[in-house]
Design a protein around this motif. Structure first.
Motif, PDB file in Angstrom:
ATOM      1  N   TYR A 232     -19.980  19.563   8.170  1.00 39.72           N
ATOM      2  CA  TYR A 232     -20.533  20.276   7.015  1.00 39.72           C
ATOM      3  C   TYR A 232     -19.982  21.694   6.916  1.00 39.72           C
ATOM      4  O   TYR A 232     -19.773  22.380   7.917  1.00 39.72           O
ATOM      5  CB  TYR A 232     -22.059  20.338   7.114  1.00 39.72           C
ATOM      6  N   LYS A 233     -19.767  22.119   5.690  1.00 35.64           N
ATOM      7  CA  LYS A 233     -19.363  23.479   5.389  1.00 35.64           C
ATOM      8  C   LYS A 233     -20.256  23.977   4.261  1.00 35.64           C
ATOM      9  O   LYS A 233     -20.488  23.243   3.287  1.00 35.64           O
ATOM     10  CB  LYS A 233     -17.889  23.507   4.962  1.00 35.64           C
ATOM     11  N   PRO A 234     -20.805  25.202   4.359  1.00 35.95           N
ATOM     12  CA  PRO A 234     -21.697  25.699   3.302  1.00 35.95           C
ATOM     13  C   PRO A 234     -21.088  25.538   1.913  1.00 35.95           C
ATOM     14  O   PRO A 234     -19.924  25.884   1.683  1.00 35.95           O
ATOM     15  CB  PRO A 234     -21.879  27.179   3.669  1.00 35.95           C
ATOM     16  N   GLY A 235     -21.870  24.978   1.007  1.00 34.81           N
ATOM     17  CA  GLY A 235     -21.407  24.735  -0.358  1.00 34.81           C
ATOM     18  C   GLY A 235     -20.938  23.319  -0.593  1.00 34.81           C
ATOM     19  O   GLY A 235     -20.675  22.928  -1.745  1.00 34.81           O
TER      20      GLY A 235
ATOM     21  N   VAL B 113       0.858  -1.178   0.000  1.00 32.43           N
ATOM     22  CA  VAL B 113       0.000   0.000   0.000  1.00 32.43           C
ATOM     23  C   VAL B 113       0.895   1.228   0.000  1.00 32.43           C
ATOM     24  O   VAL B 113       1.784   1.361   0.846  1.00 32.43           O
ATOM     25  CB  VAL B 113      -0.931   0.042   1.233  1.00 32.43           C
ATOM     26  N   ASN B 114       0.680   2.109  -0.967  1.00 30.66           N
ATOM     27  CA  ASN B 114       1.404   3.373  -1.020  1.00 30.66           C
ATOM     28  C   ASN B 114       0.544   4.476  -0.411  1.00 30.66           C
ATOM     29  O   ASN B 114      -0.664   4.559  -0.679  1.00 30.66           O
ATOM     30  CB  ASN B 114       1.759   3.740  -2.462  1.00 30.66           C
ATOM     31  N   ILE B 115       1.172   5.321   0.399  1.00 28.29           N
ATOM     32  CA  ILE B 115       0.458   6.402   1.073  1.00 28.29           C
ATOM     33  C   ILE B 115       1.087   7.734   0.699  1.00 28.29           C
ATOM     34  O   ILE B 115       2.311   7.881   0.688  1.00 28.29           O
ATOM     35  CB  ILE B 115       0.510   6.224   2.606  1.00 28.29           C
ATOM     36  N   SER B 116       0.217   8.685   0.381  1.00 24.64           N
ATOM     37  CA  SER B 116       0.664  10.047   0.150  1.00 24.64           C
ATOM     38  C   SER B 116       0.033  10.932   1.211  1.00 24.64           C
ATOM     39  O   SER B 116      -1.190  10.951   1.373  1.00 24.64           O
ATOM     40  CB  SER B 116       0.237  10.525  -1.251  1.00 24.64           C
ATOM     41  N   TYR B 117       0.878  11.631   1.985  1.00 23.49           N
ATOM     42  CA  TYR B 117       0.387  12.545   3.006  1.00 23.49           C
ATOM     43  C   TYR B 117       0.228  13.945   2.411  1.00 23.49           C
ATOM     44  O   TYR B 117       0.938  14.328   1.485  1.00 23.49           O
ATOM     45  CB  TYR B 117       1.350  12.613   4.189  1.00 23.49           C
ATOM     46  N   ASP B 118      -0.708  14.702   2.974  1.00 29.19           N
ATOM     47  CA  ASP B 118      -0.869  16.090   2.560  1.00 29.19           C
ATOM     48  C   ASP B 118       0.093  16.952   3.356  1.00 29.19           C
ATOM     49  O   ASP B 118       0.204  16.808   4.573  1.00 29.19           O
ATOM     50  CB  ASP B 118      -2.312  16.560   2.782  1.00 29.19           C
ATOM     51  N   SER B 119       0.780  17.841   2.672  1.00 28.40           N
ATOM     52  CA  SER B 119       1.755  18.700   3.354  1.00 28.40           C
ATOM     53  C   SER B 119       1.085  19.789   4.178  1.00 28.40           C
ATOM     54  O   SER B 119       1.707  20.388   5.054  1.00 28.40           O
ATOM     55  CB  SER B 119       2.690  19.354   2.320  1.00 28.40           C
ATOM     56  N   VAL B 120      -0.197  20.040   3.898  1.00 27.66           N
ATOM     57  CA  VAL B 120      -0.940  21.052   4.657  1.00 27.66           C
ATOM     58  C   VAL B 120      -1.472  20.413   5.934  1.00 27.66           C
ATOM     59  O   VAL B 120      -2.114  19.365   5.899  1.00 27.66           O
ATOM     60  CB  VAL B 120      -2.114  21.619   3.830  1.00 27.66           C
ATOM     61  N   SER B 121      -1.219  21.021   7.054  1.00 26.70           N
ATOM     62  CA  SER B 121      -1.627  20.434   8.332  1.00 26.70           C
ATOM     63  C   SER B 121      -3.058  20.811   8.705  1.00 26.70           C
ATOM     64  O   SER B 121      -3.759  20.044   9.371  1.00 26.70           O
ATOM     65  CB  SER B 121      -0.671  20.867   9.448  1.00 26.70           C
ATOM     66  N   SER B 122      -3.513  21.991   8.297  1.00 25.99           N
ATOM     67  CA  SER B 122      -4.850  22.456   8.684  1.00 25.99           C
ATOM     68  C   SER B 122      -5.886  22.043   7.638  1.00 25.99           C
ATOM     69  O   SER B 122      -6.383  22.866   6.875  1.00 25.99           O
ATOM     70  CB  SER B 122      -4.849  23.983   8.844  1.00 25.99           C
ATOM     71  N   LEU B 123      -6.181  20.763   7.619  1.00 24.34           N
ATOM     72  CA  LEU B 123      -7.152  20.226   6.682  1.00 24.34           C
ATOM     73  C   LEU B 123      -8.446  19.871   7.404  1.00 24.34           C
ATOM     74  O   LEU B 123      -8.474  19.706   8.624  1.00 24.34           O
ATOM     75  CB  LEU B 123      -6.593  18.974   5.998  1.00 24.34           C
ATOM     76  N   ARG B 124      -9.500  19.728   6.640  1.00 21.86           N
ATOM     77  CA  ARG B 124     -10.763  19.250   7.198  1.00 21.86           C
ATOM     78  C   ARG B 124     -10.638  17.736   7.378  1.00 21.86           C
ATOM     79  O   ARG B 124     -10.356  16.999   6.416  1.00 21.86           O
ATOM     80  CB  ARG B 124     -11.925  19.589   6.272  1.00 21.86           C
TER      81      ARG B 124
END
Length: 519
Positions: free
Chosen positions: A411-414, A260-271
């Protein structure tokens, strides 16, 4: 006079099409290659290959029967109840074409015009891999279903957010499906250490540790699993990664080493995206306990009131072999029903996680409902006991469960406008014009696009041509003409918001409309 000529022309097309023979070369190869060959190819899990005419001709009767009863391609959700993302289904017209082809002798046709067989790349497609989970080689021990769990330290010194998961089975001939978890209790690692073989044995119900958190799954034919932009699946620091693999019956003696290959997001403040059995047999069963007497059938019901607004990305019902039907829906405070998923012919071997085409908003104080029917009679072909025995709650596949996993976030509007799969979205504004352009003669890329859209009409001859970009309401947003004497053009869509658009290519001979996603 013009109307009469147009009518005569259209009737001529109709009669010509009616008498045109359906052949492998002009129709069937395209259907098979697009919908079947990903599993029906050398080295994959299907029992025979469908990579050329001779394979298909040999299996023509089986193909006709399986597509007619919609056994193949395997897609359990009821498309009349709710449409899901990335559906593996054939249209009524495609099924009719296969039936007509077989009934008329399964003719090959002109082999010089048939499409080339697809080329499958079983190697990594991720642009960036941050971590790889590769379990030691394991030789399957059981003649029937074999469930094996492998554990690996994540090595995380801080919390990370998973952006993408890519499952690459080492032996596609025997890997039936994969479930992927994280465990921050250390219990899975202890079970692994106690087993002298690679990994440890488990049932089909789970990994033997209730605290383990499911974060992903793979079934044959699935590509990279990726969460939408701005979101991530949080993995706590120090957690163990846990992979359960189901090896199909008949795999004894064969070797597998899946990764299994995993890619992490470099942005820490994600939903944060969560995957949880919000509806489950432990806390939400309203007519329990989960117990089905031998020779009996019974409906069970679960419900849960959602405390806050949430957006749902995907859903994964789960039960075992006695289960036959599973329906999930919600009812809000205005008594409006939102259909989520319905499976009328449950098959334990073809369960999966099903993504919605768009984020589904579930309002605060709406009630989630699940209705499941269990058949513990001799009429159930999947009943593991003959004669039937009493069945109760448990993790073994001889027991039963009733779970509904939801992949969701706050939930976030939109959110309800966010498209997860645009490939099969149907709009009311697409022109009902039959294009005289050959579809493969138009190349539009990249799609999804991030800025420039490149349009290549290849060898098409025309006096004039222009490109139009419309939003889903039909409003014209951008337009550009091709330079005289050329058949390529670039369209700058940098300023367009993210979403689904229609790209219309108009020449003096035809109109071609394509769906375009801007990310």
């Amino acid at each position: 006079m013009k109307k009469a000529l147009l009518f005569s022309f259209l009737m001529g097309l109709f009669w010509a099409d009616s008498f045109a023979q359906t052949t492998w070369s002009n129709t069937i190869a395209k259907i098979i290659y697009a919908n079947c060959s990903v599993c029906h190819r050398p080295g994959a899990i299907a029992p025979f290959s469908l990579m050329d005419y001779h394979n298909a001709y040999t299996m023509r009767s089986s193909i006709r029967y399986d597509v007619t009863i919609r056994k193949m391609p395997p897609w359990p959700p009821d498309v009349k109840y709710n449409r899901m993302a990335h559906e593996r289904i054939l249209s009524d017209q495609q099924i009719a074409s296969i039936q007509n082809w077989v009934d008329s002798g399964a003719v090959r046709g002109d082999s010089t015009t048939e499409p080339a067989a697809p080329v499958f790349n079983d190697k990594s497609q991720l642009s960036r891999v941050d971590f790889t989970f590769h379990h030691p080689a394991y030789t399957v021990k059981n003649t029937s279903d074999d469930y094996r769990v492998y554990v690996l330290k994540s090595g995380l010194t801080k919390d990370r957010n998973i952006k993408s998961l890519e499952f690459l089975p080492g032996n596609r001939k025997i890997v039936h499906h994969i479930l992927f978890f994280y465990d921050n209790t250390g219990k899975c690692a202890k079970l692994d250490k106690a087993d002298p073989l690679p990994g440890y044995a488990s049932s089909g119900g789970g990994v033997g540790v209730s605290e383990a958190n499911l974060i992903g799954a793979w079934v044959p034919g699935q590509g990279i699993f990726q969460v939408p932009s701005g979101m991530g699946i949080n993995i706590p620091k120090g957690a163990d990664l846990v992979m359960q693999i189901h090896y199909a019956p008949g795999s004894k003696g064969r070797i597998d080493s899946t990764l299994v290959n995993i890619s992490y997001d470099s942005v820490s403040s994600l939903r944060n995206v969560y995957l949880s059995p919000i509806l489950n047999h432990s806390t939400n069963l309203v007519n329990g306990p989960l117990y089905i007497k031998a020779g009996a059938s019974k409906w069970f019901h679960e419900k849960y009131t959602v405390p806050v607004d949430v957006s749902v990305l995907a859903i994964a019902p789960h039960m075992h072999n006695i289960g036959k039907k599973f329906k999930v829906y919600s009812v809000d405070s205005n008594n409006d029903t939102t259909r989520l998923i319905n499976i009328d012919n449950w098959d334990f071997h073809w369960q999966g996680q099903y993504q919605f085409r768009k984020l589904m908003k579930i309002k605060a104080y709406a009630t989630l409902y699940a209705d499941a029917w269990y058949d513990n009679t001799t009429g159930n072909d999947h009943n593991p006991n003959s004669p039937p025995k009493d069945v109760s709650l448990g993790e073994s596949t001889l027991d039963e469960m009733m779970l509904v996993y939801f992949s969701f976030l706050a939930y976030k509007p939109g959110d309800e406008k966010m498209i997860l799969d645009s490939s099969n979205l149907v709009t009311d504004i697409e022109p009902s014009i039959v294009s005289t352009l050959i579809p493969s003669s138009i190349n539009v890329y990249p799609n999804p696009a991030h800025g420039l859209i490149h349009i290549d009409l290849k060898d098409q001859k025309f006096k004039s041509a222009r490109i139009s970009v419309l939003d889903i309401s039909g409003r014209l947003l951008l337009e550009k003409s091709f330079v005289s004497g050329t058949n390529t053009a670039d369209l700058d869509a940098t300023l367009l918001p993210h979403g689904l658009y229609l790209l219309k290519i108009i020449t003096d001979e035809a109109i071609e409309t394509r769906r375009m996603v801007i990310e």
